[in-house]
Design a protein around this motif. Structure first.
Motif, PDB file in Angstrom:
ATOM      1  N   VAL A  38      21.222  99.360  54.723  1.00  0.00           N
ATOM      2  CA  VAL A  38      22.644  99.597  54.571  1.00  0.00           C
ATOM      3  C   VAL A  38      23.206 100.038  55.916  1.00  0.00           C
ATOM      4  O   VAL A  38      22.566 100.793  56.646  1.00  0.00           O
ATOM      5  CB  VAL A  38      22.936 100.656  53.480  1.00  0.00           C
ATOM      6  CG1 VAL A  38      22.333 102.002  53.842  1.00  0.00           C
ATOM      7  CG2 VAL A  38      24.433 100.775  53.229  1.00  0.00           C
ATOM      8  N   THR A  39      24.385  99.525  56.247  1.00  0.00           N
ATOM      9  CA  THR A  39      25.073  99.920  57.475  1.00  0.00           C
ATOM     10  C   THR A  39      26.130 100.964  57.120  1.00  0.00           C
ATOM     11  O   THR A  39      26.944 100.749  56.213  1.00  0.00           O
ATOM     12  CB  THR A  39      25.737  98.714  58.143  1.00  0.00           C
ATOM     13  OG1 THR A  39      24.723  97.753  58.459  1.00  0.00           O
ATOM     14  CG2 THR A  39      26.443  99.116  59.431  1.00  0.00           C
ATOM     15  N   VAL A  40      26.077 102.096  57.836  1.00  0.00           N
ATOM     16  CA  VAL A  40      26.953 103.224  57.529  1.00  0.00           C
ATOM     17  C   VAL A  40      27.577 103.753  58.814  1.00  0.00           C
ATOM     18  O   VAL A  40      27.069 103.491  59.914  1.00  0.00           O
ATOM     19  CB  VAL A  40      26.159 104.356  56.848  1.00  0.00           C
ATOM     20  CG1 VAL A  40      25.593 103.904  55.520  1.00  0.00           C
ATOM     21  CG2 VAL A  40      25.057 104.876  57.765  1.00  0.00           C
ATOM     22  N   PRO A  41      28.663 104.510  58.709  1.00  0.00           N
ATOM     23  CA  PRO A  41      29.159 105.219  59.885  1.00  0.00           C
ATOM     24  C   PRO A  41      28.058 106.119  60.438  1.00  0.00           C
ATOM     25  O   PRO A  41      27.301 106.718  59.660  1.00  0.00           O
ATOM     26  CB  PRO A  41      30.337 106.033  59.337  1.00  0.00           C
ATOM     27  CG  PRO A  41      30.777 105.288  58.104  1.00  0.00           C
ATOM     28  CD  PRO A  41      29.521 104.713  57.529  1.00  0.00           C
ATOM     29  N   ASP A  42      27.942 106.202  61.780  1.00  0.00           N
ATOM     30  CA  ASP A  42      26.795 106.904  62.335  1.00  0.00           C
ATOM     31  C   ASP A  42      26.735 108.380  61.965  1.00  0.00           C
ATOM     32  O   ASP A  42      25.659 108.976  61.937  1.00  0.00           O
ATOM     33  CB  ASP A  42      26.739 106.737  63.861  1.00  0.00           C
ATOM     34  CG  ASP A  42      28.020 107.170  64.551  1.00  0.00           C
ATOM     35  OD1 ASP A  42      28.880 107.783  63.895  1.00  0.00           O
ATOM     36  OD2 ASP A  42      28.151 106.887  65.760  1.00  0.00           O
ATOM     37  N   ASP A  43      27.892 108.996  61.615  1.00  0.00           N
ATOM     38  CA  ASP A  43      27.823 110.402  61.224  1.00  0.00           C
ATOM     39  C   ASP A  43      27.320 110.585  59.794  1.00  0.00           C
ATOM     40  O   ASP A  43      27.086 111.706  59.353  1.00  0.00           O
ATOM     41  CB  ASP A  43      29.194 111.080  61.394  1.00  0.00           C
ATOM     42  CG  ASP A  43      30.265 110.464  60.505  1.00  0.00           C
ATOM     43  OD1 ASP A  43      30.061 109.332  60.021  1.00  0.00           O
ATOM     44  OD2 ASP A  43      31.309 111.116  60.312  1.00  0.00           O
ATOM     45  N   TRP A  44      27.121 109.471  59.060  1.00  0.00           N
ATOM     46  CA  TRP A  44      26.499 109.572  57.740  1.00  0.00           C
ATOM     47  C   TRP A  44      24.990 109.736  57.828  1.00  0.00           C
ATOM     48  O   TRP A  44      24.379 110.309  56.926  1.00  0.00           O
ATOM     49  CB  TRP A  44      26.806 108.316  56.912  1.00  0.00           C
ATOM     50  CG  TRP A  44      28.168 108.271  56.310  1.00  0.00           C
ATOM     51  CD1 TRP A  44      29.305 108.852  56.789  1.00  0.00           C
ATOM     52  CD2 TRP A  44      28.537 107.589  55.110  1.00  0.00           C
ATOM     53  NE1 TRP A  44      30.359 108.569  55.987  1.00  0.00           N
ATOM     54  CE2 TRP A  44      29.933 107.790  54.936  1.00  0.00           C
ATOM     55  CE3 TRP A  44      27.860 106.820  54.185  1.00  0.00           C
ATOM     56  CZ2 TRP A  44      30.629 107.263  53.851  1.00  0.00           C
ATOM     57  CZ3 TRP A  44      28.550 106.282  53.114  1.00  0.00           C
ATOM     58  CH2 TRP A  44      29.922 106.511  52.948  1.00  0.00           C
ATOM     59  N   ALA A  45      24.374 109.206  58.859  1.00  0.00           N
ATOM     60  CA  ALA A  45      22.911 109.121  58.913  1.00  0.00           C
ATOM     61  C   ALA A  45      22.277 110.419  59.386  1.00  0.00           C
ATOM     62  O   ALA A  45      21.363 110.431  60.209  1.00  0.00           O
ATOM     63  CB  ALA A  45      22.491 107.968  59.811  1.00  0.00           C
ATOM     64  N   ARG A  46      22.737 111.531  58.842  1.00  0.00           N
ATOM     65  CA  ARG A  46      22.168 112.827  59.206  1.00  0.00           C
ATOM     66  C   ARG A  46      21.045 113.239  58.260  1.00  0.00           C
ATOM     67  O   ARG A  46      20.150 113.981  58.641  1.00  0.00           O
ATOM     68  CB  ARG A  46      23.272 113.895  59.182  1.00  0.00           C
ATOM     69  CG  ARG A  46      24.381 113.670  60.205  1.00  0.00           C
ATOM     70  CD  ARG A  46      25.499 114.676  60.011  1.00  0.00           C
ATOM     71  NE  ARG A  46      26.613 114.444  60.931  1.00  0.00           N
ATOM     72  CZ  ARG A  46      27.786 115.062  60.841  1.00  0.00           C
ATOM     73  NH1 ARG A  46      27.990 115.953  59.871  1.00  0.00           N
ATOM     74  NH2 ARG A  46      28.748 114.799  61.711  1.00  0.00           N
ATOM     75  N   ALA A  47      21.136 112.791  57.030  1.00  0.00           N
ATOM     76  CA  ALA A  47      20.114 113.121  56.026  1.00  0.00           C
ATOM     77  C   ALA A  47      19.654 111.823  55.382  1.00  0.00           C
ATOM     78  O   ALA A  47      20.393 111.211  54.615  1.00  0.00           O
ATOM     79  CB  ALA A  47      20.694 114.057  54.972  1.00  0.00           C
ATOM     80  N   VAL A  48      18.454 111.386  55.718  1.00  0.00           N
ATOM     81  CA  VAL A  48      17.947 110.100  55.253  1.00  0.00           C
ATOM     82  C   VAL A  48      16.687 110.308  54.420  1.00  0.00           C
ATOM     83  O   VAL A  48      15.758 111.010  54.835  1.00  0.00           O
ATOM     84  CB  VAL A  48      17.632 109.160  56.434  1.00  0.00           C
ATOM     85  CG1 VAL A  48      17.050 107.846  55.929  1.00  0.00           C
ATOM     86  CG2 VAL A  48      18.895 108.908  57.254  1.00  0.00           C
ATOM     87  N   ALA A  49      16.661 109.728  53.235  1.00  0.00           N
ATOM     88  CA  ALA A  49      15.476 109.693  52.382  1.00  0.00           C
ATOM     89  C   ALA A  49      15.117 108.235  52.174  1.00  0.00           C
ATOM     90  O   ALA A  49      15.932 107.460  51.689  1.00  0.00           O
ATOM     91  CB  ALA A  49      15.753 110.363  51.039  1.00  0.00           C
ATOM     92  N   ALA A  50      13.906 107.845  52.563  1.00  0.00           N
ATOM     93  CA  ALA A  50      13.582 106.423  52.597  1.00  0.00           C
ATOM     94  C   ALA A  50      12.254 106.086  51.951  1.00  0.00           C
ATOM     95  O   ALA A  50      11.790 104.964  52.062  1.00  0.00           O
ATOM     96  CB  ALA A  50      13.568 105.944  54.054  1.00  0.00           C
ATOM     97  N   ASP A  51      11.622 107.041  51.248  1.00  0.00           N
ATOM     98  CA  ASP A  51      10.270 106.794  50.757  1.00  0.00           C
ATOM     99  C   ASP A  51      10.199 106.497  49.268  1.00  0.00           C
ATOM    100  O   ASP A  51       9.202 106.759  48.617  1.00  0.00           O
ATOM    101  CB  ASP A  51       9.359 107.974  51.100  1.00  0.00           C
ATOM    102  CG  ASP A  51       9.892 109.302  50.592  1.00  0.00           C
ATOM    103  OD1 ASP A  51      11.046 109.332  50.129  1.00  0.00           O
ATOM    104  OD2 ASP A  51       9.153 110.300  50.654  1.00  0.00           O
TER     105      ASP A  51
END
Length: 489
Positions: free
Chosen positions: A358-371
């Protein structure tokens, strides 16, 4: 994979979730395997998260019980990340066991007894667990003639709270199928919330199914009576049913006075059932579950390190989407996600299987859960991705922004979309089809912080794709919604 964490030599990663990664390591001074839990690097500068991480160690250190994971040591890495050194559960989790086979009534009672003893020990020292579930019950090998060879331990106090704090402020969190109604409603808590979760766990172990299949905390906040515990395949006396139902009472005043009372009552009620099964009540050692392996050298060879997995590039555009309720409870905060700068102000984030992007505004990608996550109803593990401005962006009271994307089994679109009582208005569902894939979308306005969008897509004959977005405005939500991609499905 790091070769060392502090003075501990690392063997392999055990898992990740809840803001941290857990590694199997060796205490070479004492020649013993240990589990080292390290705060994820993207949370090092967050004082609140750091405090919560350290509080877990302090809570566990307060308790001297064989049924609660022990914290041996704590420290800080060179990069500033704190870590906790804990007892290693070489026999995996209760969730691991249930994936292979169910438990006998005697084994179920023994697990409930040991978990109950751990919870009672926490309560006596003024600590609530607040997230009792199979994945947080660990097993380790012991040499104890009276208690068999495998012991259950309560673990993961990431949601734990001191009782004096819980009486004043309660964060809405937990696992929907096991959480007490008052916890899902955000009310002040007491030990009866953990008792409810233990009763739900007992129901699962005895009946072979969870009492509820709540897909969200909103559903858990208004429970109905669970179906009967007994079935033709697993019959139980009415006394057993009564004990468990009292533990699952929606009104906490109707539950047992404490965890110990619940466990004692269940043991008495089950006595006629397990009388001929007492000898086999102890879980056997499972050699196929995680074992520490050989003692590592202080400097593992280059060949022993796992090969890096290159990010998968390329994009298959898909209008996709929507998940239910509060999703932070289902997704662990991992550190294996993939991020690509997509131009000024945007980032594309991928899950650690290379399935979801997913492409998001860069200030959204502060908390990422990907597992990944445990899908509701089915309970299986599937790819999932959560990206937000804060870790609690899914909290119904939060004004933070974020997006959740998850795959789950399903052969048709749901008849009813998730509800958001925290929002003022829910627009009529919009059904559409894109590239022969049916979808349903609902926009909610007047929400804390802006708007919420839910969308579900029939991704394949037996797979659905859910998306939930919380954004300050509809334009940003639509841009992110259109930027959800999948690969391999």
């Amino acid at each position: 994979m790091p070769s060392r964490l502090g003075r501990y030599a690392v063997r392999r990663r055990i898992g990740s979730g809840g803001f941290a990664t857990v590694w199997l390591a060796y205490d070479e001074q004492l020649d013993s395997p240990v589990a080292v839990k390290v705060l994820a690097d993207n949370w090092t500068e967050d004082a609140a998260v750091r405090q919560r991480f350290l509080e877990e160690g302090r809570f566990l250190r307060k308790v001297e019980s064989p049924y609660v994971v022990t914290v041996y040591d704590a420290g800080e890495l060179d990069d500033g990340r704190p870590y906790l050194v804990m007892s290693y559960a070489d026999q995996g989790t209760l969730a691991d066991r249930l994936e292979v086979e169910g438990l006998t009534p005697a084994q179920a009672m023994e697990v409930v007894r040991q978990v109950g003893a751990g919870l009672q020990a926490l309560h006596e020292r003024g600590v609530l667990h607040r997230d009792v579930k199979p994945a947080n019950v660990l097993f380790r090998t012991v040499e104890d003639a009276e208690e068999g060879t495998v012991r259950a331990m309560v673990a993961d106090l990431g949601l734990g709270k001191a009782l004096d704090m819980s009486s004043r402020l309660t964060m809405i969190a937990g696992t929907p199928s096991f959480v007490a109604p008052e916890q899902a409603q955000g009310e002040p808590l007491d030990p009866r919330a953990d008792q409810y979760s233990l009763a739900a766990l007992a129901y699962l172990l005895l009946a072979g199914r969870a009492p509820y299949a709540h897909a969200s905390l909103a559903a858990a906040a208004a429970p109905s009576s669970p179906p009967p515990l007994s079935s033709p395949e697993r019959p139980f006396p009415a006394e057993v049913e009564a004990v468990v139902r009292r533990g699952l009472a929606a009104d906490r005043a109707e539950r047992w006075p404490d965890v110990a009372s619940f466990v004692a009552a269940l043991e008495d009620a089950l006595a006629p059932v397990v009388v001929d099964d007492a000898a086999s009540s102890w879980l056997p050692v499972d050699p196929d579950l995680t074992q520490p392996g050989a003692r590592p050298s202080a400097r593992p060879s280059h060949d022993s390190l796992p090969a890096p997995v290159p990010p998968r590039r390329g994009r298959a555009r898909l209008l996709a989407g929507g998940l239910v309720g509060v999703l932070a409870v289902a997704v662990g905060l991992g550190v294996g996600f993939w991020v690509e700068q997509r131009g000024e102000g945007d980032e594309t984030v991928g899950d650690d299987t290379g399935t979801l992007f997913v492409t998001v505004p860069d200030d959204w990608a502060r908390a990422v859960a990907a597992d990944g996550w445990t899908a509701p109803l089915d309970g299986g593990e599937f790819p999932a991705l959560s990206v937000g401005t804060t870790a609690d962006w899914t909290d119904v009271r939060s004004s933070a922004q974020g997006v959740f994307v998850g795959i789950l089994p399903g052969t048709e679109l749901p008849a009813q979309m998730p509800r958001h009582p925290e929002c003022d208005t829910a627009q009529e569902p919009v059904d559409s089809s894109f590239e022969d894939r049916d979808s349903r979308t609902v926009l909610y306005t007047g929400c804390p912080g802006g708007v919420t969008v839910e969308r579900v897509v029939q991704l394949a004959a037996n797979r659905l794709l859910w998306v939930q977005i919380r954004s300050a405005d509809s334009a940003t939500a639509n841009t992110v919604l259109d930027a959800v991609d999948t690969r391999g499905i």
